[in-house]
Every structure is written in structure tokens, then in C-alpha cells.
Design a protein around this motif. Structure first.
Motif, PDB file in Angstrom:
ATOM      1  N   ASN A 152       0.850  -1.183   0.000  1.00 40.95           N
ATOM      2  CA  ASN A 152       0.000   0.000   0.000  1.00 40.95           C
ATOM      3  C   ASN A 152       0.891   1.239   0.000  1.00 40.95           C
ATOM      4  O   ASN A 152       1.467   1.595   1.028  1.00 40.95           O
ATOM      5  CB  ASN A 152      -0.934   0.001   1.215  1.00 40.95           C
ATOM      6  CG  ASN A 152      -1.987   1.082   1.153  1.00 40.95           C
ATOM      7  OD1 ASN A 152      -1.687   2.236   0.883  1.00 40.95           O
ATOM      8  ND2 ASN A 152      -3.234   0.702   1.402  1.00 40.95           N
ATOM      9  N   MET A 154       0.067   4.328  -0.368  1.00 40.48           N
ATOM     10  CA  MET A 154      -0.522   5.411   0.414  1.00 40.48           C
ATOM     11  C   MET A 154      -0.058   5.332   1.867  1.00 40.48           C
ATOM     12  O   MET A 154       0.315   6.343   2.477  1.00 40.48           O
ATOM     13  CB  MET A 154      -2.047   5.342   0.344  1.00 40.48           C
ATOM     14  CG  MET A 154      -2.769   6.513   0.966  1.00 40.48           C
ATOM     15  SD  MET A 154      -2.694   8.019  -0.025  1.00 40.48           S
ATOM     16  CE  MET A 154      -3.759   7.566  -1.396  1.00 40.48           C
ATOM     17  N   ARG A 155      -0.072   4.130   2.422  1.00 37.32           N
ATOM     18  CA  ARG A 155       0.341   3.968   3.816  1.00 37.32           C
ATOM     19  C   ARG A 155       1.829   4.222   3.990  1.00 37.32           C
ATOM     20  O   ARG A 155       2.263   4.690   5.050  1.00 37.32           O
ATOM     21  CB  ARG A 155      -0.033   2.574   4.312  1.00 37.32           C
ATOM     22  CG  ARG A 155      -1.529   2.411   4.531  1.00 37.32           C
ATOM     23  CD  ARG A 155      -1.889   1.026   5.022  1.00 37.32           C
ATOM     24  NE  ARG A 155      -3.336   0.886   5.156  1.00 37.32           N
ATOM     25  CZ  ARG A 155      -3.949  -0.280   5.332  1.00 37.32           C
ATOM     26  NH1 ARG A 155      -3.249  -1.400   5.387  1.00 37.32           N
ATOM     27  NH2 ARG A 155      -5.265  -0.308   5.436  1.00 37.32           N
ATOM     28  N   GLU A 158       2.121   8.014   4.237  1.00 37.29           N
ATOM     29  CA  GLU A 158       1.459   8.516   5.451  1.00 37.29           C
ATOM     30  C   GLU A 158       2.210   8.052   6.697  1.00 37.29           C
ATOM     31  O   GLU A 158       2.332   8.818   7.661  1.00 37.29           O
ATOM     32  CB  GLU A 158       0.002   8.064   5.488  1.00 37.29           C
ATOM     33  CG  GLU A 158      -0.866   8.780   4.471  1.00 37.29           C
ATOM     34  CD  GLU A 158      -2.357   8.548   4.666  1.00 37.29           C
ATOM     35  OE1 GLU A 158      -3.137   9.474   4.402  1.00 37.29           O
ATOM     36  OE2 GLU A 158      -2.743   7.433   5.079  1.00 37.29           O
ATOM     37  N   ASN A 159       2.711   6.820   6.710  1.00 38.78           N
ATOM     38  CA  ASN A 159       3.506   6.356   7.850  1.00 38.78           C
ATOM     39  C   ASN A 159       4.806   7.137   7.970  1.00 38.78           C
ATOM     40  O   ASN A 159       5.366   7.255   9.069  1.00 38.78           O
ATOM     41  CB  ASN A 159       3.808   4.861   7.720  1.00 38.78           C
ATOM     42  CG  ASN A 159       2.604   3.993   7.998  1.00 38.78           C
ATOM     43  OD1 ASN A 159       1.650   4.424   8.638  1.00 38.78           O
ATOM     44  ND2 ASN A 159       2.623   2.762   7.505  1.00 38.78           N
ATOM     45  N   ARG A 199      -0.601   5.176  -7.508  1.00 32.67           N
ATOM     46  CA  ARG A 199       0.543   4.660  -6.745  1.00 32.67           C
ATOM     47  C   ARG A 199       1.848   5.252  -7.282  1.00 32.67           C
ATOM     48  O   ARG A 199       2.742   5.631  -6.518  1.00 32.67           O
ATOM     49  CB  ARG A 199       0.586   3.134  -6.810  1.00 32.67           C
ATOM     50  CG  ARG A 199      -0.394   2.440  -5.883  1.00 32.67           C
ATOM     51  CD  ARG A 199      -0.540   0.962  -6.234  1.00 32.67           C
ATOM     52  NE  ARG A 199       0.727   0.247  -6.257  1.00 32.67           N
ATOM     53  CZ  ARG A 199       1.293  -0.327  -5.202  1.00 32.67           C
ATOM     54  NH1 ARG A 199       0.713  -0.240  -4.012  1.00 32.67           N
ATOM     55  NH2 ARG A 199       2.436  -0.986  -5.325  1.00 32.67           N
ATOM     56  N   GLU A 309      -6.009   2.908  -3.621  1.00 34.24           N
ATOM     57  CA  GLU A 309      -5.704   3.175  -2.221  1.00 34.24           C
ATOM     58  C   GLU A 309      -6.228   4.550  -1.825  1.00 34.24           C
ATOM     59  O   GLU A 309      -6.141   5.499  -2.598  1.00 34.24           O
ATOM     60  CB  GLU A 309      -4.184   3.102  -2.014  1.00 34.24           C
ATOM     61  CG  GLU A 309      -3.611   1.740  -2.378  1.00 34.24           C
ATOM     62  CD  GLU A 309      -2.117   1.753  -2.626  1.00 34.24           C
ATOM     63  OE1 GLU A 309      -1.581   0.731  -3.059  1.00 34.24           O
ATOM     64  OE2 GLU A 309      -1.477   2.814  -2.384  1.00 34.24           O
ATOM     65  N   GLU A 312      -5.747   7.780   4.651  1.00 34.69           N
ATOM     66  CA  GLU A 312      -6.332   7.347   5.915  1.00 34.69           C
ATOM     67  C   GLU A 312      -6.010   8.279   7.071  1.00 34.69           C
ATOM     68  O   GLU A 312      -6.767   8.361   8.041  1.00 34.69           O
ATOM     69  CB  GLU A 312      -5.836   5.935   6.263  1.00 34.69           C
ATOM     70  CG  GLU A 312      -6.222   4.884   5.227  1.00 34.69           C
ATOM     71  CD  GLU A 312      -5.589   3.522   5.499  1.00 34.69           C
ATOM     72  OE1 GLU A 312      -4.659   3.457   6.338  1.00 34.69           O
ATOM     73  OE2 GLU A 312      -6.015   2.542   4.874  1.00 34.69           O
ATOM     74  N   LEU A 313      -4.894   9.003   6.983  1.00 36.01           N
ATOM     75  CA  LEU A 313      -4.405   9.758   8.139  1.00 36.01           C
ATOM     76  C   LEU A 313      -5.362  10.885   8.544  1.00 36.01           C
ATOM     77  O   LEU A 313      -5.753  10.983   9.715  1.00 36.01           O
ATOM     78  CB  LEU A 313      -3.015  10.318   7.844  1.00 36.01           C
ATOM     79  CG  LEU A 313      -2.353  11.125   8.971  1.00 36.01           C
ATOM     80  CD1 LEU A 313      -2.239  10.286  10.240  1.00 36.01           C
ATOM     81  CD2 LEU A 313      -0.984  11.628   8.534  1.00 36.01           C
TER      82      LEU A 313
END
Length: 368
Positions: A152, A154-155, A158-159, A199, A309, A312-313
Motif C-alpha cells: 500500500n 498510500m500507507r 502517510e507512515n 501509486r 488506495e 487514511e491519516l
């Protein structure tokens, strides 16, 4: 907010540009001349209370917005987006204005909640090999390994501390973009339905944040570098060389199998093969012609089986604040002068329903 405070014309200009309005456009909505609004923005005139109310209503901000100077606006060199040299000045101004306001909101959210620490390693690059090593170092830095697909993307960003969003009616004209701020912002394009392309855009912007902090981008060189980074990050060379079918003619069945496994477009796969000298220039040209002739310029085969994706954050932050108090998110937004209209412009969703006793212009802050 007291009307005796100094009206900040820069704030009026910021809100106007965020909506993509000219002085004539805004004047038509509030019944004022272009000259009068220009005088408000340059500080040579002060508006009446009624005019401030009207401006606030039309621009989706609180009245207090016009009496607080926004700190540290986004500068052009901090904004990475493609085709910057040919992008109309009006669009560039709108992007910078929205970026400045979103950055202000994110900074306030960052002070209220514990967001992931910003963790983008910095690498100076000059050669293709530098870029390959930068991408591999990033995968190691984030414990992603070098042998398999990114589950992912996106994660990943964001992570690493980036906030991902989109600007409606803007990002589709400038493609994806990123902003080099204390907490980086990545603005994705809503014009690209294909998950693979989204992506790749995220990986491209990741490349800018890793390789080009403090560098003015948008030229052919920096865009080529970010493209190479995205390819190397999503398709690590050692694993790709093992899996790509080296044949006399392009093996499309195998290429699309790689696409589904790695979640990277077929066009990007053949470009990666060409960059790594697994196919010739003639094969690469033939491959692009095939994709164009088969109607796969924008939407490719198997795009529909790869799930897009989603960020989410920010949604997690909003849910946390809404659980903490019915007006918590409104209070934070009002603290920087954002009402429903501007908040929705910046994040693509409306503020939660407000309690009857909440006054955006007389907010008592819950957070420091």
C-alpha cells in the motif's frame, strides 16, 4: 475579534485565490468593484463590518480570519508539481494559497494530536545510479525490503509523516504535487481513475521529498529524476530483473502478470525494462505503440482488478477529534478562521454538525 483590529488584506487575497477567484469574480459576488477589493487587499482601505461579514460568507471563512496573518505561506520553490513552467499563473497561485491554508490546518492538528513523525530520508542525487540507490535506501529505511511489491503506497507515505489529500478542480490540471513543509503535503489527482497511476504518482512525489528538498523543481531534469525514483522504488532492480521476461518480442501476458503482482502500469513496466537495458529502444517504442493502438493510453487492461488506495491519516484525525467532542474539529478550524466552505475546499469534506451554542468568532480553544 474586534472591528478596531487591523484588517489583513493578505488574508483576503489568500482566501480569494484559494477559491480561484479574480477580483472581478469576487466583486460580482459581493457587489463591489475590482478597484475597491484591490484597495482592501493592499491595505489602502478598511472594510465596513457589513463588508467583512459578506466576504466571510462568500469565501467560507470566519470574520476573524481577516484579522490574523497566516504565518509562513507556501513558497513556489516548496511546491513540486509537473509542468510548472507551463502551468497558468492563476492555477499556481490557487495551489499555493490552498497549500498555505491546508498547511496551517495540518499544523494545528499536529499540535493537538500525535501524528506520525516525519521520516523522509534526504539524498542528493546526480546520476541514475544515485537515484537507484536512493530508492533502495528508502525501502530499507522503511523496512520494506527489496524483493516484493509495495502493498500500500498510500500507507508508506502517510507512515513517513506526509498528509495526503486532493484539491478539487485544481489537482486534475496540475497532476499530483507535493509541498515541502515541516509536515509534507501530497496532493493527489482525482483525474486518474487507475490505481497503478495513483501509486506511481505517490512514489514520484516521495522522490521529490527525498531528493529535492530546497530544490526548485518542475524542469525536465527533476521530473525525470522523480520518475526514475518512482520506478526504482516500486520495482526494485534486482527483483525486477529476475522476474521480467527477456524475449525477442514483448511478452504481454507476462507483462500484465507483473502489473497485477507489482501494482504498476504496463507502460511503467516497459519503461523500467528499457531503463535497465532489458529491452532495446526499438522494443520500447513498439511497446508504447501497442498500448496506444489498443486504447490503453489512460486506462489499461486489468486496471479494474487493482483496488485504489485511499488516504487514511486525515480521516483518522477527524474521527478522533469528533469522538473527543462534538465541536473539537470546528474549534480547531475556527481557531485559524476556517468555516464550512473553506474547510470543504481544503479537505473535500464538510465539518461535522455544530452545536447551537458554538460561535466560530468567539471560540474558546480546547487545545494550546
Amino acid at each position: 475579534m474586534e472591528m478596531g483590529d487591523t484588517f489583513a488584506g493578505d488574508q483576503l487575497r489568500l482566501a480569494r485565490l484559494a477559491h480561484g477567484l479574480t477580483l472581478e469574480d469576487l466583486g460580482g459576488q459581493i457587489g463591489a468593484t475590482r478597484q475597491y477589493l484591490h484597495q482592501l487587499e493592499n491595505g489602502s482601505k478598511t472594510p465596513s463590518y457589513d463588508t467583512v461579514e459578506l466576504l466571510a460568507d462568500v469565501l467560507g471563512v470566519t470574520k476573524s480570519f481577516f484579522y490574523n496573518l497566516t504565518q509562513s505561506p507556501v513558497q513556489p520553490e516548496q511546491c513540486h508539481f509537473r509542468k510548472q513552467a507551463t502551468t497558468p499563473a492563476s492555477i499556481t497561485s490557487q495551489v499555493l494559497a490552498r497549500g498555505t491554508l491546508l498547511d496551517t490546518l495540518v499544523s494545528r492538528l499536529d499540535a493537538s494530536l500525535k501524528l506520525p513523525p516525519v521520516n523522509f530520508p534526504q539524498r542528493a542525487v546526480a546520476t541514475a545510479e544515485d537515484i537507484e540507490e536512493a530508492a533502495e535506501d528508502c525501502r530499507r529505511h522503511w523496512n520494506l525490503g527489496l524483493t516484493g511489491p509495495i502493498t500500500n503506497m498510500m500507507r508508506v507515505v502517510e507512515n513517513a509523516g506526509a498528509v495526503v489529500g486532493y484539491f478539487s478542480n485544481v489537482s486534475e490540471r496540475v497532476d499530483a504535487l507535493s509541498m515541502d513543509r515541516p509536515r509534507p503535503l501530497i496532493i493527489r489527482s482525482e483525474a486518474k481513475p487507475a490505481a497503478c497511476r495513483l501509486r506511481f504518482d505517490l512514489a514520484h512525489e516521495c522522490g521529490h521529498l527525498v531528493m529535492h528538498r530546497g530544490v526548485h523543481t518542475g524542469c525536465r531534469e527533476t521530473e525525470t529524476q522523480a520518475h526514475r525514483f518512482a520506478s526504482a522504488f516500486l520495482l526494485p532492480r534486482a527483483a525486477f530483473v529476475r522476474e521480467f521476461p527477456v524475449t525477442r518480442f514483448l511478452d504481454w501476458r507476462a507483462i500484465f502478470t507483473l502489473k497485477v503482482r507489482w501494482k504498476v502500469s504496463a507502460r511503467a513496466i516497459i519503461r523500467r525494462a528499457y531503463d535497465l537495458r532489458l529491452i532495446t529502444a526499438a522494443q520500447y517504442k513498439t511497446g508504447n505503440i501497442h498500448l496506444n493502438k489498443t486504447g490503453q493510453t489512460k486506462i489499461e487492461k486489468y486496471d479494474d482488478v487493482i483496488i485504489a488506495e485511499q488516504p487514511e491519516l486525515l480521516d483518522a484525525v477527524f474521527r478522533t477529534l469528533e469522538r473527543g467532542g462534538s465541536n473539537a474539529l470546528r474549534e480547531i478550524s475556527a481557531g485559524i478562521g476556517l468555516a464550512d466552505g473553506m474547510f470543504e475546499v481544503l479537505v473535500g469534506r464538510r465539518l461535522p454538525f455544530k452545536s447551537d451554542d458554538f460561535d466560530a468568532d468567539n471560540v474558546v480553544r480546547l487545545f494550546g
